[in-house]
Write an enzyme that holds these catalytic residues in place. Sequence first.
Site, PDB file in Angstrom:
ATOM      1  N   TYR A 109     -89.935  -1.868  47.641  1.00 54.71           N
ATOM      2  CA  TYR A 109     -89.412  -1.276  46.436  1.00 54.71           C
ATOM      3  C   TYR A 109     -89.451   0.464  46.581  1.00 54.71           C
ATOM      4  O   TYR A 109     -90.453   0.878  46.842  1.00 54.71           O
ATOM      5  CB  TYR A 109     -90.211  -1.675  45.186  1.00 54.71           C
ATOM      6  CG  TYR A 109     -89.693  -1.096  43.814  1.00 54.71           C
ATOM      7  CD1 TYR A 109     -88.620  -1.856  43.337  1.00 54.71           C
ATOM      8  CD2 TYR A 109     -90.294  -0.135  43.150  1.00 54.71           C
ATOM      9  CE1 TYR A 109     -88.162  -1.055  42.107  1.00 54.71           C
ATOM     10  CE2 TYR A 109     -89.815   0.321  42.116  1.00 54.71           C
ATOM     11  CZ  TYR A 109     -88.708  -0.199  41.523  1.00 54.71           C
ATOM     12  OH  TYR A 109     -88.202   0.533  40.340  1.00 54.71           O
ATOM     13  N   TRP A 111     -87.236   4.334  45.201  1.00 53.58           N
ATOM     14  CA  TRP A 111     -85.901   5.007  44.615  1.00 53.58           C
ATOM     15  C   TRP A 111     -85.581   5.332  45.982  1.00 53.58           C
ATOM     16  O   TRP A 111     -84.266   5.984  45.827  1.00 53.58           O
ATOM     17  CB  TRP A 111     -86.439   6.074  43.719  1.00 53.58           C
ATOM     18  CG  TRP A 111     -86.215   5.733  42.498  1.00 53.58           C
ATOM     19  CD1 TRP A 111     -86.925   4.677  41.841  1.00 53.58           C
ATOM     20  CD2 TRP A 111     -85.146   6.188  41.446  1.00 53.58           C
ATOM     21  NE1 TRP A 111     -86.253   4.544  40.456  1.00 53.58           N
ATOM     22  CE2 TRP A 111     -85.521   5.413  40.492  1.00 53.58           C
ATOM     23  CE3 TRP A 111     -84.185   7.155  41.419  1.00 53.58           C
ATOM     24  CZ2 TRP A 111     -84.483   5.617  39.211  1.00 53.58           C
ATOM     25  CZ3 TRP A 111     -83.375   7.554  40.498  1.00 53.58           C
ATOM     26  CH2 TRP A 111     -83.427   6.449  39.167  1.00 53.58           C
TER      27      TRP A 111
HETATM   28  N1  LIG Z   1     -98.304   4.158  35.047  1.00 51.78           N
HETATM   29  C1  LIG Z   1     -97.058   4.004  35.433  1.00 51.78           C
HETATM   30  N2  LIG Z   1     -96.607   3.578  36.673  1.00 51.78           N
HETATM   31  C2  LIG Z   1     -95.302   3.470  37.115  1.00 51.78           C
HETATM   32  C3  LIG Z   1     -94.366   4.031  35.971  1.00 51.78           C
HETATM   33  C4  LIG Z   1     -94.676   4.282  34.766  1.00 51.78           C
HETATM   34  O1  LIG Z   1     -93.864   4.467  33.714  1.00 51.78           O
HETATM   35  N3  LIG Z   1     -96.118   4.261  34.436  1.00 51.78           N
HETATM   36  N4  LIG Z   1     -93.130   3.684  36.190  1.00 51.78           N
HETATM   37  C5  LIG Z   1     -92.691   2.811  37.396  1.00 51.78           C
HETATM   38  C6  LIG Z   1     -91.093   3.059  37.593  1.00 51.78           C
HETATM   39  S1  LIG Z   1     -90.038   2.865  36.398  1.00 51.78           S
HETATM   40  C7  LIG Z   1     -90.688   3.386  38.770  1.00 51.78           C
HETATM   41  S2  LIG Z   1     -88.919   3.151  39.180  1.00 51.78           S
HETATM   42  C8  LIG Z   1     -91.610   3.335  40.242  1.00 51.78           C
HETATM   43  C9  LIG Z   1     -91.185   4.449  41.029  1.00 51.78           C
HETATM   44  O2  LIG Z   1     -91.799   4.074  42.295  1.00 51.78           O
HETATM   45  P1  LIG Z   1     -91.063   4.675  43.691  1.00 51.78           P
HETATM   46  O3  LIG Z   1     -89.593   4.380  43.721  1.00 51.78           O
HETATM   47  O4  LIG Z   1     -91.780   4.045  44.772  1.00 51.78           O
HETATM   48  O5  LIG Z   1     -91.515   6.306  43.704  1.00 51.78           O
HETATM   49  P2  LIG Z   1     -90.869   7.513  44.440  1.00 51.78           P
HETATM   50  O6  LIG Z   1     -91.965   8.519  44.552  1.00 51.78           O
HETATM   51  O7  LIG Z   1     -89.535   8.049  44.284  1.00 51.78           O
HETATM   52  O8  LIG Z   1     -90.850   6.797  46.160  1.00 51.78           O
HETATM   53  C10 LIG Z   1     -89.785   7.033  46.864  1.00 51.78           C
HETATM   54  C11 LIG Z   1     -90.335   7.223  48.399  1.00 51.78           C
HETATM   55  O9  LIG Z   1     -89.169   7.118  49.361  1.00 51.78           O
HETATM   56  C12 LIG Z   1     -89.339   8.212  50.193  1.00 51.78           C
HETATM   57  N5  LIG Z   1     -87.834   8.333  50.556  1.00 51.78           N
HETATM   58  C13 LIG Z   1     -86.899   9.111  49.874  1.00 51.78           C
HETATM   59  N6  LIG Z   1     -85.874   9.186  50.516  1.00 51.78           N
HETATM   60  C14 LIG Z   1     -85.937   8.405  51.676  1.00 51.78           C
HETATM   61  C15 LIG Z   1     -85.334   7.774  52.925  1.00 51.78           C
HETATM   62  O10 LIG Z   1     -84.105   8.454  52.975  1.00 51.78           O
HETATM   63  N7  LIG Z   1     -85.879   7.369  53.822  1.00 51.78           N
HETATM   64  C16 LIG Z   1     -87.226   6.800  53.811  1.00 51.78           C
HETATM   65  N8  LIG Z   1     -87.629   6.285  54.893  1.00 51.78           N
HETATM   66  N9  LIG Z   1     -87.858   7.383  52.541  1.00 51.78           N
HETATM   67  C17 LIG Z   1     -87.630   7.840  51.857  1.00 51.78           C
HETATM   68  C18 LIG Z   1     -89.926   9.358  49.354  1.00 51.78           C
HETATM   69  O11 LIG Z   1     -90.377  10.280  50.153  1.00 51.78           O
HETATM   70  C19 LIG Z   1     -90.845   8.768  48.572  1.00 51.78           C
HETATM   71  O12 LIG Z   1     -92.087   8.778  49.026  1.00 51.78           O
HETATM   72  O13 LIG Z   1     -92.998   3.791  39.514  1.00 51.78           O
HETATM   73  C20 LIG Z   1     -93.388   3.022  38.590  1.00 51.78           C
HETATM   74  N10 LIG Z   1     -94.761   3.379  38.338  1.00 51.78           N
HETATM   75  N1  LIG Z   2     -87.518  13.657  35.112  1.00 51.55           N
HETATM   76  C1  LIG Z   2     -87.827  12.303  35.437  1.00 51.55           C
HETATM   77  N2  LIG Z   2     -87.098  11.285  34.807  1.00 51.55           N
HETATM   78  C2  LIG Z   2     -86.977  10.148  35.020  1.00 51.55           C
HETATM   79  C3  LIG Z   2     -87.863   9.527  35.967  1.00 51.55           C
HETATM   80  C4  LIG Z   2     -88.859  10.284  36.614  1.00 51.55           C
HETATM   81  O1  LIG Z   2     -89.677  10.032  37.486  1.00 51.55           O
HETATM   82  N3  LIG Z   2     -88.756  11.844  36.353  1.00 51.55           N
HETATM   83  N4  LIG Z   2     -87.817   8.090  36.300  1.00 51.55           N
HETATM   84  C5  LIG Z   2     -86.973   7.303  36.003  1.00 51.55           C
HETATM   85  C6  LIG Z   2     -87.017   6.184  35.983  1.00 51.55           C
HETATM   86  S1  LIG Z   2     -87.105   5.085  37.404  1.00 51.55           S
HETATM   87  C7  LIG Z   2     -86.921   5.471  34.893  1.00 51.55           C
HETATM   88  S2  LIG Z   2     -87.144   3.748  35.036  1.00 51.55           S
HETATM   89  C8  LIG Z   2     -86.592   5.784  33.577  1.00 51.55           C
HETATM   90  C9  LIG Z   2     -88.003   5.328  32.502  1.00 51.55           C
HETATM   91  O2  LIG Z   2     -87.649   5.543  31.307  1.00 51.55           O
HETATM   92  P1  LIG Z   2     -88.551   5.474  30.022  1.00 51.55           P
HETATM   93  O3  LIG Z   2     -89.310   4.248  30.370  1.00 51.55           O
HETATM   94  O4  LIG Z   2     -87.799   5.190  28.914  1.00 51.55           O
HETATM   95  O5  LIG Z   2     -89.434   6.626  30.288  1.00 51.55           O
HETATM   96  P2  LIG Z   2     -90.944   7.150  29.883  1.00 51.55           P
HETATM   97  O6  LIG Z   2     -90.840   8.593  29.986  1.00 51.55           O
HETATM   98  O7  LIG Z   2     -91.796   6.328  30.594  1.00 51.55           O
HETATM   99  O8  LIG Z   2     -91.065   6.600  28.265  1.00 51.55           O
HETATM  100  C10 LIG Z   2     -90.197   7.165  27.325  1.00 51.55           C
HETATM  101  C11 LIG Z   2     -90.736   7.319  26.175  1.00 51.55           C
HETATM  102  O9  LIG Z   2     -91.259   6.091  25.372  1.00 51.55           O
HETATM  103  C12 LIG Z   2     -92.618   6.385  24.717  1.00 51.55           C
HETATM  104  N5  LIG Z   2     -93.286   5.350  24.511  1.00 51.55           N
HETATM  105  C13 LIG Z   2     -94.083   4.860  25.521  1.00 51.55           C
HETATM  106  N6  LIG Z   2     -94.843   3.605  25.069  1.00 51.55           N
HETATM  107  C14 LIG Z   2     -94.308   3.415  23.647  1.00 51.55           C
HETATM  108  C15 LIG Z   2     -94.398   2.269  22.754  1.00 51.55           C
HETATM  109  O10 LIG Z   2     -95.039   1.607  22.786  1.00 51.55           O
HETATM  110  N7  LIG Z   2     -93.608   2.518  21.557  1.00 51.55           N
HETATM  111  C16 LIG Z   2     -92.836   3.744  21.326  1.00 51.55           C
HETATM  112  N8  LIG Z   2     -92.060   3.728  20.397  1.00 51.55           N
HETATM  113  N9  LIG Z   2     -92.931   4.683  22.400  1.00 51.55           N
HETATM  114  C17 LIG Z   2     -93.257   4.465  23.468  1.00 51.55           C
HETATM  115  C18 LIG Z   2     -92.974   7.413  25.534  1.00 51.55           C
HETATM  116  O11 LIG Z   2     -93.991   8.317  24.642  1.00 51.55           O
HETATM  117  C19 LIG Z   2     -91.978   8.303  26.158  1.00 51.55           C
HETATM  118  O12 LIG Z   2     -91.924   9.539  25.333  1.00 51.55           O
HETATM  119  O13 LIG Z   2     -86.821   7.449  33.695  1.00 51.55           O
HETATM  120  C20 LIG Z   2     -86.059   7.897  34.718  1.00 51.55           C
HETATM  121  N10 LIG Z   2     -86.143   9.347  34.395  1.00 51.55           N
HETATM  122 MO   LIG Z   3     -87.804   3.115  37.206  1.00 51.45          MO
END
Ligand SMILES: Nc1nc2c(c(=O)[nH]1)N[C@H]1C(S)=C(S)[C@@H](COP(=O)(O)OP(=O)(O)OC[C@H]3O[C@@H](n4cnc5c(=O)[nH]c(N)nc54)[C@H](O)[C@@H]3O)O[C@H]1N2
Ligand SMILES: Nc1nc2c(c(=O)[nH]1)N[C@H]1C(S)=C(S)[C@@H](COP(=O)(O)OP(=O)(O)OC[C@H]3O[C@@H](n4cnc5c(=O)[nH]c(N)nc54)[C@H](O)[C@@H]3O)O[C@H]1N2
Ligand SMILES: [Mo]
Length: 774
Positions: A109, A111
């Site tokens: 998993y 990005w």
């Molecule tokens: N506490 C908490 N944890 C969360 C979340 C949260 O809201 N709260 N959000 C979750 C969500 S929504 C997501 S999507 C995940 C994201 O989790 P990840 O998608 O695992 O996070 P990234 O840091 O984007 O990791 C991508 C990695 O891929 C590597 N990479 C990029 N391009 C390439 C490539 O071309 N080739 C290779 N081999 N490697 C590459 C980068 O260097 C990086 O280390 O985290 C989750 N974790």
């Molecule tokens: N800059 C930047 N942008 C990103 C990402 C990143 O790593 N960096 N990650 C991307 C990815 S993979 C994803 S999946 C999306 C995720 O998108 P989301 O999951 O929507 O993003 P979050 O920032 O985790 O949360 C959005 C808002 O929800 C509020 N919130 C949290 N818990 C609760 C709750 O119980 N109730 C209510 N009402 N509000 C709550 C938080 O305060 C926050 O302001 O974002 C994407 N956009």
């Molecule tokens: Mo995500």
Amino acid sequence: MTAYTASHWGIYEVERDAAGRASLRAFAEDPDPSPIGLHQTDESLARLRVLRPAVRRSWLEHGPGAAPELRGREPFVEVSWETALDLVSAELLRVREAHGNAAIFGGSYGWSSAGRFHHAQSQVHRFLNAVGGYVRHMDSYSLGAGRALMPHVVAPMDELMGMHSSWSVLAEHTQLFVAFGGVPAKNAQISAGGAGRHRVRDGLRRMAERGTRFVNIGPVADNLETGSAVEWIQARPNTDTALMLALAWVLREEGLADRAFLARCCTGYERFERCLSGAEDGTPKTPAWAEPITGVPAARIAALAREMAASRTMLNIAWSLQRASHGEQPFWMLVTLAAMLGQIGLPGGGFGLGYGATNLMGSAHARLPGPTLQQGRNAVRDFIPVARIADMLLNPGAPFTYVGGHYAYPDIRLIYWAGGNPFHHHQDLNRLERAWRKPETIIFHEQYWTPAARRADIVLPATTTLERTDIGSSTREGYLVAMRPVASPAGEARDDYDIFADLAARLGAAEAYTEGLDSEGWLRRLYAETRQKSAGMGIDLPEYDAFQETGLVSLAAHDRPNVMLEAFRADPGAHALGTPSGRIEITSERIAGFGLPDCPGYPVWREPLEWLGGAGTDRHPLHLISDQPVRRLHSQLDASGYSTAGKRHGRELIHIHPEDADERGLADGDIVEVFNDRGRCQAAVCRTGQVMRGVVRLNTGAWYDPDPVTGVEKHGNPNVLTPDIGASGFSQGCIAQTCLVQVGGPVADPPPVTAFALPELIPQGQWKARGPRP
Ligand SMILES: Nc1nc2c(c(=O)[nH]1)N[C@H]1C(S)=C(S)[C@@H](COP(=O)(O)OP(=O)(O)OC[C@H]3O[C@@H](n4cnc5c(=O)[nH]c(N)nc54)[C@H](O)[C@@H]3O)O[C@H]1N2
Ligand SMILES: Nc1nc2c(c(=O)[nH]1)N[C@H]1C(S)=C(S)[C@@H](COP(=O)(O)OP(=O)(O)OC[C@H]3O[C@@H](n4cnc5c(=O)[nH]c(N)nc54)[C@H](O)[C@@H]3O)O[C@H]1N2
Ligand SMILES: [Mo]
């Protein structure tokens, strides 16, 4: 002629100085470019690159399974590509023969990077399929509960994301916009596969200018910037479903529910209504019932319900609400509430599942069938819901449920990862550390020495997008980009594709993997396929060479504002949904049939595992929001100057209400420990009235940096605190936003942060000189 590169953060123009050194500048057509991507070329990132293939010392000396407890603590020996590829192919063969392909976890998993061909996840899956298959994952950390639920209620998430009503439609028609969890412009900096023009900030401003009134419900205020006033209703985290039920109760009680719409376009309202009214359990879900749960005054709830019914109202929900214990419920209840208002399918009304979660929602661009690398067929049937990785590793053979099915965890011997960072994304990282000892071999392709790469046995250096030729394209982002290499590969880094091609050849699967094509051949083929499909939609794309010449194709001429579910509303028979009934399912007989106590057949309020109204607040009285980081994408580019400028004393900021800070004697900039029974991390205090009392916020994505002696995470990674438990037996989605913590007093003598220190690297020649480790 301008050269371009595409990234998750947007399109950037490539500029060269007199010496030919490239730098990036903002894309001229982007009204709101993200600063994040401008920092891809920072020196501070370059020093963290993986430059040569590297093997953990014990693994190299004693073979698979050697001293797994030393992962992340041992030096790596740098070896030649020949040696590394021989080791990897021999190990894949060994595991395959001894245990079968179902012992290989290739979920991988993450990005990865933008670019349709060099997409690491697609490449690793295609490769593993070519050599006999692998254990895969379902869903995402983004939308674990939402992805599993929505096909049963309205439509699959991917379809829904692409059909959101366009910003221009909202500006024209929406009178009241009620956001559960804001519309964070910081999150809309990105789109999977690459943002085009950043449209959220402008979209919100135009709505405010045209007179839309905004109400933001949730624990955080600064996630909805419209350029004018926004009403903030402070609600406890994870209680939104109770609030929505109370809004629904008022609609029903006061005859404001649109019964004609419910009868014509939905099924199962009556069943839900028995619960809502209290006929079933004796508890009517009134505003007075919701007040002590949510902390929102009953009078405000009742008034808001009336305002919603009297206006053209758009309800929006942030994805984070479903990244929680019982995370299915707020999504299901939002749709139910919107159905009761009866405005689904009308311009400016209905619901949004994540306006602002990425740049995608609200786009008016055409849905171009972007180039897609086929991943082939997987001969292994085993899978896990994506966030159950530690459960799988710790409990092979143990049963789990998922969307009504019963399964067992496979017994994993080898992990293969390319393009993700589990030591960023997973919850309860101390538990993952223990689970991580189970496999005999862990192989990573990485660009940087991330915390996950440092915990692998074999690390193969991968190129970045800036070092490759590729095609940039993303759903409804309006551009096709001819991505040009900006720099030559760092050290001995190679494209994921070329690494897998060499491995496939060693394993006798060259033809299956490459089909006789090199990267250039694949780019031409994928582009030709897209060109053909686009022509069928009336979109003419230039030939490949002309595309390379111009660098960029804009699809703006094909823009068309969209109203979500408009056709369905007009004629639900002719435009039936893909749900079993073809209607919006307020009650799902199918889900009811699964008989799950934690996810019944219609939306309900269930107490979250940890919350401010529940047990455990005596010791851990604060609810932690670990939301998406403002200055990076997940853990990517955390060492960039832009990301580090947002830290203090090298640590992430913990946002805390001034009164909660005063109670603990905390001043701005103090380094504190944030803790619960799962772990501890340090962070720097930022006092702010933008979070409600009792709530703290710590962005995700700081590179995991546990102190080897005390185990305290020093950099501010909230995932040492979050619980590693499924949202429910239905989806098993991650619940990162459900977490109670305590914040201690200032730390007197904090140790230095070492997140960006390289592991000890031993050149192959010197390793022999040192001899094997005792
Ligand atoms: N506490 C908490 N944890 C969360 C979340 C949260 O809201 N709260 N959000 C979750 C969500 S929504 C997501 S999507 C995940 C994201 O989790 P990840 O998608 O695992 O996070 P990234 O840091 O984007 O990791 C991508 C990695 O891929 C590597 N990479 C990029 N391009 C390439 C490539 O071309 N080739 C290779 N081999 N490697 C590459 C980068 O260097 C990086 O280390 O985290 C989750 N974790
Ligand atoms: N800059 C930047 N942008 C990103 C990402 C990143 O790593 N960096 N990650 C991307 C990815 S993979 C994803 S999946 C999306 C995720 O998108 P989301 O999951 O929507 O993003 P979050 O920032 O985790 O949360 C959005 C808002 O929800 C509020 N919130 C949290 N818990 C609760 C709750 O119980 N109730 C209510 N009402 N509000 C709550 C938080 O305060 C926050 O302001 O974002 C994407 N956009
Ligand atoms: Mo995500």
